[in-house]
Write a protein that holds these residues in place. Structure first.
Motif, mmCIF file in Angstrom:
data_model
loop_
_atom_site.group_PDB
_atom_site.id
_atom_site.type_symbol
_atom_site.label_atom_id
_atom_site.label_comp_id
_atom_site.label_asym_id
_atom_site.label_seq_id
_atom_site.Cartn_x
_atom_site.Cartn_y
_atom_site.Cartn_z
ATOM 1 N N UNK A 192 0.830 -1.206 0.000
ATOM 2 C CA UNK A 192 0.000 0.000 0.000
ATOM 3 C C UNK A 192 0.865 1.256 0.000
ATOM 4 N N UNK A 193 1.923 1.243 0.775
ATOM 5 C CA UNK A 193 2.833 2.388 0.817
ATOM 6 C C UNK A 193 3.475 2.609 -0.542
ATOM 7 N N UNK A 194 3.877 1.507 -1.202
ATOM 8 C CA UNK A 194 4.479 1.622 -2.534
ATOM 9 C C UNK A 194 3.457 2.158 -3.535
ATOM 10 N N UNK A 195 2.211 1.677 -3.420
ATOM 11 C CA UNK A 195 1.158 2.099 -4.337
ATOM 12 C C UNK A 195 0.875 3.585 -4.216
ATOM 13 N N UNK A 196 0.760 4.073 -3.006
ATOM 14 C CA UNK A 196 0.388 5.480 -2.797
ATOM 15 C C UNK A 196 1.565 6.438 -2.947
ATOM 16 N N UNK A 197 2.785 5.879 -3.054
ATOM 17 C CA UNK A 197 3.948 6.745 -3.278
ATOM 18 C C UNK A 197 4.234 6.939 -4.754
ATOM 19 N N UNK A 198 3.487 6.219 -5.609
ATOM 20 C CA UNK A 198 3.689 6.362 -7.055
ATOM 21 C C UNK A 198 3.234 7.729 -7.550
#
Length: 198
Positions: A192-198
């Motif tokens: 989730x962190x990776x997804x929202x940091x895109x």
């Protein structure tokens, strides 16, 4: 047919629960993956220490790193981990001491002693890899920790291969299930962190 708000909540909960349990199953399945091969170094992920001695879990990780070196899978060991609250020695310092007491020459050991979490273990190890021109590493941790650790290594663009400990204190099904469920939570949070940091 229009779903009621209550049914929508139930279906959403079941969907989330199903995804959570599927992630735990995938973590358990990946724990059996062993990619041990010739590499420049092994990164041994830190965990708790008891004074100036490694905890049982950490000791098995260190022992596996020692085994990799003694069996010519790696030329160097990289120990990771900072000081826990109230601790006099860092995890990496304790690991280095243990390895040297078990026959590993000091000039074959590198360490970083600032990290507190798995992401930092790898983030702070990367400058060592770059400075020493290490291209390929084996990643050492408990089997059920490996899937998340490998994802984090990929995030930091580290060419890593899974080399889980062959022994672990997590032997019984309840302990393994508890570890897998905890890791599922952290892995989902990572995604989730990776997804929202895109």
């Amino acid at each position: 047919m229009k779903l009621s708000f209550k049914k929508l909540l139930v279906y959403s909960f079941l969907l989330i629960l199903g995804y959570y349990l599927l992630t735990a199953i995938l973590i358990y399945s990946y724990s059996k993956t062993d990619q041990t091969q010739k590499a420049d170094a092994a990164i041994v992920l830190g965990t708790a220490v008891w004074g100036d001695e490694p905890s049982p879990v950490f000791r098995e990780r260190i022992r596996h790193g020692i085994w990799l070196h003694q069996n010519n899978h790696v030329d160097y060991l990289i120990f990771t981990g900072g000081k826990g609250e109230g601790q006099k020695y860092s995890e990496a310092e304790v690991a280095k001491k243990y390895a040297m007491e078990n026959g590993i020459p000091e000039d074959r050991i590198f360490f970083e002693n600032q990290s507190r979490i798995t992401d930092e273990n790898l983030l702070f190890s990367k400058p060592i890899l770059e400075k020493e021109n290490f291209k390929k590493v084996l990643l050492v941790s408990d089997p059920l920790h490996m899937k998340r650790a490998m994802k984090i290594a990929e995030k930091h663009q580290i060419e890593a291969f899974s080399s889980p400990t062959s022994t672990s204190r997590y032997q019984s099904f309840p302990k393994k299930a508890g570890f897998a469920l905890r890791e599922a939570f952290f892995l989902i949070a990572f995604h989730l962190k990776q997804l929202f940091s895109l």
